[in-house]
Design an enzyme around this catalytic site. Structure first.
Site, PDB file in Angstrom:
ATOM      1  N   ALA A   1     -16.620 -20.163  -7.250  1.00 28.04           N
ATOM      2  CA  ALA A   1     -16.213 -21.135  -6.232  1.00 28.04           C
ATOM      3  C   ALA A   1     -14.758 -21.529  -6.428  1.00 28.04           C
ATOM      4  O   ALA A   1     -14.216 -21.393  -7.517  1.00 28.04           O
ATOM      5  CB  ALA A   1     -17.101 -22.361  -6.326  1.00 28.04           C
ATOM      6  N   GLY A   2     -14.139 -22.017  -5.386  1.00 31.16           N
ATOM      7  CA  GLY A   2     -12.741 -22.424  -5.479  1.00 31.16           C
ATOM      8  C   GLY A   2     -12.281 -23.022  -4.169  1.00 31.16           C
ATOM      9  O   GLY A   2     -13.069 -23.643  -3.439  1.00 31.16           O
TER      10      GLY A   2
ATOM     11  N   ASP B   1      10.607   3.755   6.196  1.00 34.51           N
ATOM     12  CA  ASP B   1      10.383   2.357   6.572  1.00 34.51           C
ATOM     13  C   ASP B   1      11.424   1.943   7.599  1.00 34.51           C
ATOM     14  O   ASP B   1      12.559   2.437   7.575  1.00 34.51           O
ATOM     15  CB  ASP B   1      10.460   1.444   5.341  1.00 34.51           C
ATOM     16  CG  ASP B   1       9.671   0.155   5.549  1.00 34.51           C
ATOM     17  OD1 ASP B   1       8.570   0.039   4.994  1.00 34.51           O
ATOM     18  OD2 ASP B   1      10.169  -0.729   6.294  1.00 34.51           O
TER      19      ASP B   1
ATOM     20  N   GLU C   1      -7.906   2.060   1.925  1.00 33.22           N
ATOM     21  CA  GLU C   1      -7.301   1.652   0.653  1.00 33.22           C
ATOM     22  C   GLU C   1      -8.077   0.445   0.106  1.00 33.22           C
ATOM     23  O   GLU C   1      -8.346  -0.492   0.847  1.00 33.22           O
ATOM     24  CB  GLU C   1      -5.829   1.265   0.895  1.00 33.22           C
ATOM     25  CG  GLU C   1      -5.106   0.761  -0.328  1.00 33.22           C
ATOM     26  CD  GLU C   1      -5.181   1.772  -1.462  1.00 33.22           C
ATOM     27  OE1 GLU C   1      -4.604   2.859  -1.321  1.00 33.22           O
ATOM     28  OE2 GLU C   1      -5.837   1.481  -2.491  1.00 33.22           O
TER      29      GLU C   1
ATOM     30  N   THR D   1      -1.349  -4.103   9.862  1.00 39.85           N
ATOM     31  CA  THR D   1      -2.277  -4.304  10.991  1.00 39.85           C
ATOM     32  C   THR D   1      -2.666  -5.786  10.951  1.00 39.85           C
ATOM     33  O   THR D   1      -3.809  -6.121  10.638  1.00 39.85           O
ATOM     34  CB  THR D   1      -3.524  -3.400  10.869  1.00 39.85           C
ATOM     35  OG1 THR D   1      -4.040  -3.477   9.530  1.00 39.85           O
ATOM     36  CG2 THR D   1      -3.218  -1.956  11.196  1.00 39.85           C
TER      37      THR D   1
ATOM     38  N   CYS E   1      -5.475  -9.749   3.772  1.00 44.85           N
ATOM     39  CA  CYS E   1      -6.544  -8.862   4.241  1.00 44.85           C
ATOM     40  C   CYS E   1      -7.921  -9.478   4.409  1.00 44.85           C
ATOM     41  O   CYS E   1      -8.531  -9.272   5.457  1.00 44.85           O
ATOM     42  CB  CYS E   1      -6.609  -7.647   3.338  1.00 44.85           C
ATOM     43  SG  CYS E   1      -5.133  -6.631   3.542  1.00 44.85           S
TER      44      CYS E   1
ATOM     45  N   LYS F   1     -14.373   0.269   5.027  1.00 41.53           N
ATOM     46  CA  LYS F   1     -13.280  -0.620   4.605  1.00 41.53           C
ATOM     47  C   LYS F   1     -13.529  -2.055   5.096  1.00 41.53           C
ATOM     48  O   LYS F   1     -13.407  -3.020   4.342  1.00 41.53           O
ATOM     49  CB  LYS F   1     -11.943  -0.081   5.146  1.00 41.53           C
ATOM     50  CG  LYS F   1     -10.758  -0.967   4.868  1.00 41.53           C
ATOM     51  CD  LYS F   1     -10.522  -1.187   3.384  1.00 41.53           C
ATOM     52  CE  LYS F   1      -9.629  -2.383   3.149  1.00 41.53           C
ATOM     53  NZ  LYS F   1      -9.442  -2.704   1.742  1.00 41.53           N
TER      54      LYS F   1
ATOM     55  N   ARG G   1       0.786 -14.776   1.843  1.00 42.87           N
ATOM     56  CA  ARG G   1       0.150 -14.590   3.152  1.00 42.87           C
ATOM     57  C   ARG G   1      -1.255 -15.208   3.162  1.00 42.87           C
ATOM     58  O   ARG G   1      -2.060 -14.920   2.293  1.00 42.87           O
ATOM     59  CB  ARG G   1       0.117 -13.101   3.521  1.00 42.87           C
ATOM     60  CG  ARG G   1       1.508 -12.554   3.808  1.00 42.87           C
ATOM     61  CD  ARG G   1       1.493 -11.087   4.172  1.00 42.87           C
ATOM     62  NE  ARG G   1       1.260 -10.230   3.025  1.00 42.87           N
ATOM     63  CZ  ARG G   1       1.237  -8.887   3.096  1.00 42.87           C
ATOM     64  NH1 ARG G   1       1.434  -8.284   4.240  1.00 42.87           N
ATOM     65  NH2 ARG G   1       1.020  -8.164   2.015  1.00 42.87           N
TER      66      ARG G   1
ATOM     67  N   VAL H   1       0.832  -1.204   0.000  1.00 44.11           N
ATOM     68  CA  VAL H   1       0.000   0.000   0.000  1.00 44.11           C
ATOM     69  C   VAL H   1       0.867   1.255   0.000  1.00 44.11           C
ATOM     70  O   VAL H   1       0.657   2.166  -0.803  1.00 44.11           O
ATOM     71  CB  VAL H   1      -0.954  -0.011   1.220  1.00 44.11           C
ATOM     72  CG1 VAL H   1      -1.689   1.319   1.343  1.00 44.11           C
ATOM     73  CG2 VAL H   1      -1.951  -1.150   1.088  1.00 44.11           C
TER      74      VAL H   1
END
Ligand code: NAD
Ligand code: UGA
Length: 454
Positions: free
Chosen positions: A269-270, A30, A155, A86, A277, A208, A344, A11
């Protein structure tokens, strides 16, 4: 305008290069010095289409740089974005990165010579910006909100199309503490032509969480119907969903042309939703509901349907092979979706651990994920560099990521190298392949072979 971006991940860096592209002066902050060095050297630290070119353009125009030093970056800025992680923690989310960022920003606000607006862009539940973030900023800066501005701008970018989503957003939602804060962001976002919604901080935060929860709900709905199709002879989820999509309330006909909104791509579907997120944001909202004594039965069901998907894929494989003990299974795809190298919360993690737990030797391949993943530390999991390395001698292949190239492979040749030819397609992305006669092909949402009669 001068913009500091705290947290240079998907992001933060994408926001930075896009704001530089419209002429703002951007500095990325950073805590990871390797990431800062990579950005300054023009190397995007993760795979994202279009990002490397945008980064090089921003660097060569002198409109973007990166640093580990908070203080100078914030002192020289008008707007400061917080785009730190987060992540999920227990039942809720870990706000420690956000709190840490706010403490550093607060320290710089103490001596600020100009009016600055702090913008939370990390995903948080309602109330986080005007309680946790505001309190830290006020306590550390010795200045009240109002002396500096505060906004929450959620975002909505998707990994794989992050640059395009950021340059051409559907809408920009500006939750603001006061009018003055909102006016600064209105000026900053002026080059972006899209609806701009000025609202409360909490509306922005709630929107969000609601947005990701809706997407997750659509996916689990599709997987629920798929499970019913698998138990019903003569049904096929793809036929059902294709026809469902044609409802004009989902895909309206305008001037004789059918509009197929992107939302339809979430009614597929899957093997379940992953990524950094969707799962965490649904869980964050469930946790938020729990604290407020609001039942969240729908969201609970969304997560529990999703949690079953990886095991379901493995059970299809087990059904075809009889037993997984000692079997070799190729897992095709590790990324949580095609178009990214991000693993992730990928469904592949669950699939691999169930397969390994049942005694299978797993040979995993992904065209984009080539770095060590940690999964291969298990004795019976091997990461392969080429498809035929994964498939040679395998008893079955399980498709977890819908990489388009999988459908283009020479399956006649690859199947000839397999010991047994079972293909479990967890994304229904290989339905168009002409399989050699020896192949037992199992996909999502249709009764397994031989089960089509009652
Ligand atoms: P990320 O993990 O890709 O990047 C986060 C960056 O923040 C890392 O470079 C890390 O080193 C840095 N960082 C951590 N603590 C810091 C600190 N105290 N100071 C400065 N830098 C720090 O994260 P991301 O995927 O970009 O997500 C960031 C936020 O945006 C999360 O809240 C996420 O939910 C939200 N979000 C993510 C996406 C997405 O597609 N990835 C989309 C929308 C919203
Ligand atoms: C998602 C949202 O789409 C973004 O709008 C949001 O900004 C972002 O989360 C975020 O907050 O981080 P992203 O995580 O990049 O974006 O991934 P999606 O494209 O939404 O896919 C999420 C997961 O759902 C993937 O594992 C994907 O394979 C799966 N999926 C998607 C399905 O299983 N079925 C579908 O029909 C669609």
């Amino acid at each position: 305008m001068r913009v500091a971006i705290v947290g240079s991940g998907y992001v933060g860096l994408t926001t930075g290069v896009c704001l530089a592209a419209v002429g703002h002066q951007v500095i990325c902050v950073d805590v990871n010095p390797d990431r800062v060095a990579a950005i300054n050297a023009g190397k995007a630290p993760f795979h994202e289409p279009g990002l490397p070119q945008m980064l090089l353009t921003a660097l060569s125009s002198g409109l973007l740089s990166a640093t580990t030093g908070y203080f100078g970056a914030i002192a020289e800025s008008d707007v400061i974005f917080i785009t730190v992680p987060t992540p999920q923690k227990g039942q809720g989310i870990d706000l420690s990165y956000l709190a840490e960022a706010a403490r550093h920003i607060g320290a710089a606000l103490q001596t600020a010579a100009n009016y600055k607006v702090v913008v939370v862009k990390s995903t948080v539940v309602p109330g986080t910006t005007d309680t946790l973030v505001r309190t830290i900023l006020e306590d550390v800066s010795w200045r009240r909100a109002g002396e500096w501005g505060l906004c929450m701008v959620p975002e909505f970018l998707q990994e794989g199309s992050a640059v395009d989503d950021s340059m051409n957003p559907d809408r920009i939602v500006i939750g603001r503490w006061d009018e003055r804060s909102g006016q600064v962001l209105a000026e900053m976002y002026r080059p972006f032509e899209c609806p701009k919604i000025f609202t409360t901080l909490r509306n922005a935060e709630m929107l969000k969480c609601a947005s990701n929860s809706l997407l997750a709900t659509l996916i689990s709905f599709s997987n629920q119907i798929a499970a019913l199709c698998e138990a019903t002879p003569d049904t096929d989820i793809e036929v059902v969903m294709d026809a469902l999509h044609l409802d004009r309330r989902l895909s309206p006909v305008v001037d004789g042309q059918r509009i197929r909104p992107g939302i339809l791509s979430f009614l597929r579907a899957g093997c379940g939703f992953g990524g950094s997120c969707l799962p965490k944001d649904v869980n964050a909202l469930r946790s938020y509901a729990r604290v407020r004594d609001v039942p969240s039965r729908l969201l609970d069901a969304v997560m529990s349907i999703n949690a079953e998907r990886s095991a379901h894929l493995v059970s299809l494989c087990e059904m075809a092979l009889g037993s997984l003990e000692g079997a070799t299974v190729a897992v095709l795809g590790l990324a949580f979706k095609a178009g990214t190298d991000d693993m992730r919360e990928s469904p592949a993690i669950g699939v691999i651990s169930y397969l390994a737990g049942k005694g299978a030797l797993v040979r995993a391949y992904d065209p984009m994920v080539c770095r060590p993943t940690g999964l291969e530390d298990k004795d019976n999991v091997v990461l392969c560099r080429m498809p035929d390395e994964a498939l040679t001698g395998a008893d079955a292949a399980v498709v977890v990521t819908a990489w388009p190239e999988f459908a283009q492979w020479d399956w006649d040749g690859l199947c000839a190298k397999m010991r047994r030819q079972v293909i479990v397609d967890g994304r229904n992305s290989l339905r168009s392949v002409s399989w050699p006669a020896c192949v037992e092909y199992l996909s999502i949402g249709t009764p397994a072979t031989g089960k089509n009669e009652e």
